[in-house]
Design a protein around this motif. Structure first.
Motif, PDB file in Angstrom:
ATOM      1  N   GLU A   4       3.029 -12.274   8.944  1.00 51.07           N
ATOM      2  CA  GLU A   4       5.176 -11.622   8.556  1.00 51.07           C
ATOM      3  C   GLU A   4       4.133 -10.990   6.915  1.00 51.07           C
ATOM      4  N   ASN A   5       4.325  -9.481   7.119  1.00 53.09           N
ATOM      5  CA  ASN A   5       4.794  -8.993   5.970  1.00 53.09           C
ATOM      6  C   ASN A   5       5.989  -8.770   5.405  1.00 53.09           C
ATOM      7  N   THR A   6       5.169  -9.416   3.881  1.00 51.82           N
ATOM      8  CA  THR A   6       6.486 -10.307   3.035  1.00 51.82           C
ATOM      9  C   THR A   6       6.201  -8.883   1.865  1.00 51.82           C
ATOM     10  N   ASP A   7       5.421  -8.269   1.198  1.00 49.80           N
ATOM     11  CA  ASP A   7       5.402  -7.207   0.670  1.00 49.80           C
ATOM     12  C   ASP A   7       6.207  -5.562   1.399  1.00 49.80           C
ATOM     13  N   ARG A   8       6.906  -5.698   0.507  1.00 52.63           N
ATOM     14  CA  ARG A   8       6.969  -4.189   1.288  1.00 52.63           C
ATOM     15  C   ARG A   8       6.510  -2.668   0.808  1.00 52.63           C
ATOM     16  N   GLY A   9       5.037  -3.275   0.343  1.00 57.87           N
ATOM     17  CA  GLY A   9       5.056  -1.702  -0.255  1.00 57.87           C
ATOM     18  C   GLY A   9       3.075  -1.380   0.551  1.00 57.87           C
ATOM     19  N   ARG A  10       2.873  -0.187  -0.036  1.00 59.89           N
ATOM     20  CA  ARG A  10       1.789   0.058   1.308  1.00 59.89           C
ATOM     21  C   ARG A  10       0.523  -0.429   1.384  1.00 59.89           C
ATOM     22  N   LYS A  11      -0.042  -0.788   2.260  1.00 57.71           N
ATOM     23  CA  LYS A  11      -1.346  -1.479   2.741  1.00 57.71           C
ATOM     24  C   LYS A  11      -2.253  -1.178   2.601  1.00 57.71           C
ATOM     25  N   VAL A  12      -3.337  -0.741   2.179  1.00 55.99           N
ATOM     26  CA  VAL A  12      -5.020  -0.034   2.112  1.00 55.99           C
ATOM     27  C   VAL A  12      -5.842  -1.014   2.722  1.00 55.99           C
ATOM     28  N   ILE A  13      -6.678  -0.349   3.276  1.00 58.54           N
ATOM     29  CA  ILE A  13      -7.114  -1.158   4.354  1.00 58.54           C
ATOM     30  C   ILE A  13      -8.420   0.016   4.443  1.00 58.54           C
ATOM     31  N   PHE A  14      -9.747  -0.162   4.122  1.00 61.52           N
ATOM     32  CA  PHE A  14     -10.951   0.273   4.032  1.00 61.52           C
ATOM     33  C   PHE A  14     -11.888   0.229   5.027  1.00 61.52           C
ATOM     34  N   SER A  15     -12.747   0.768   5.956  1.00 62.37           N
ATOM     35  CA  SER A  15     -13.297   1.007   6.710  1.00 62.37           C
ATOM     36  C   SER A  15     -14.368   1.792   6.432  1.00 62.37           C
ATOM     37  N   GLY A  33       2.920   2.019   6.671  1.00 63.41           N
ATOM     38  CA  GLY A  33       3.188   0.733   5.935  1.00 63.41           C
ATOM     39  C   GLY A  33       1.964   1.033   5.322  1.00 63.41           C
ATOM     40  N   PHE A  34       0.954   1.569   5.707  1.00 64.65           N
ATOM     41  CA  PHE A  34      -0.382   1.336   5.569  1.00 64.65           C
ATOM     42  C   PHE A  34      -1.657   2.606   5.920  1.00 64.65           C
ATOM     43  N   ASP A  35      -2.363   2.874   4.400  1.00 64.08           N
ATOM     44  CA  ASP A  35      -3.668   3.687   4.712  1.00 64.08           C
ATOM     45  C   ASP A  35      -4.729   3.250   5.017  1.00 64.08           C
ATOM     46  N   ILE A  36      -5.593   3.985   5.637  1.00 60.68           N
ATOM     47  CA  ILE A  36      -6.602   4.013   6.140  1.00 60.68           C
ATOM     48  C   ILE A  36      -8.077   4.632   5.290  1.00 60.68           C
ATOM     49  N   TYR A  37      -8.506   4.123   4.792  1.00 58.82           N
ATOM     50  CA  TYR A  37      -9.849   5.601   4.130  1.00 58.82           C
ATOM     51  C   TYR A  37     -10.762   4.685   5.461  1.00 58.82           C
TER      52      TYR A  37
END
Length: 100
Positions: free
Chosen positions: A58-69, A88-92
């Motif tokens: 469950e996403n309790t934080d309303r901010g955007r998530k950052v995922i690194f690949s 709600g997420f950015d992938i780099y």
């Protein structure tokens, strides 16, 4: 009594170099049991299961998530991320090896 037994067991297993081969084999079995080590395909290497588990939290934080690949290569892992995570997420994604 329990404390003494626990102390003796801990003393035997902690730092006992003769048990190192057993620990290495146990580590290998554990990784295989989770599906890790079956190649570079995220669907068969266990990575897909990890992504699905994390995306189900469950996403309790309303901010955007950052995922690194890191080591994106062909982008299979990145595609799994896109399929499993909602907005709600950015992938780099990047591949540090120029020859790949």
């Amino acid at each position: 009594m329990f404390a003494t037994v626990k102390k003796n067991i801990t003393r035997y297993f902690s730092g006992n170099l003769s048990l190192q081969p057993f620990y290495e084999k146990l580590h290998s079995w554990t990784l295989r049991g989770m599906g890790f080590g079956y190649g570079t395909d995220p669907e068969t290497s266990g990575e897909a299961n990890v992504i699905k588990k994390i995306s189900s939290w469950e996403n309790t934080d309303r901010g955007r998530k950052v995922i690194f690949s890191v080591g994106a290569h062909e982008g299979k892992y990145t595609q799994l991320l896109i399929q499993n995570f909602r907005d709600g997420f950015d992938i780099y994604a990047f591949e540090p090896m120029p020859s790949v």
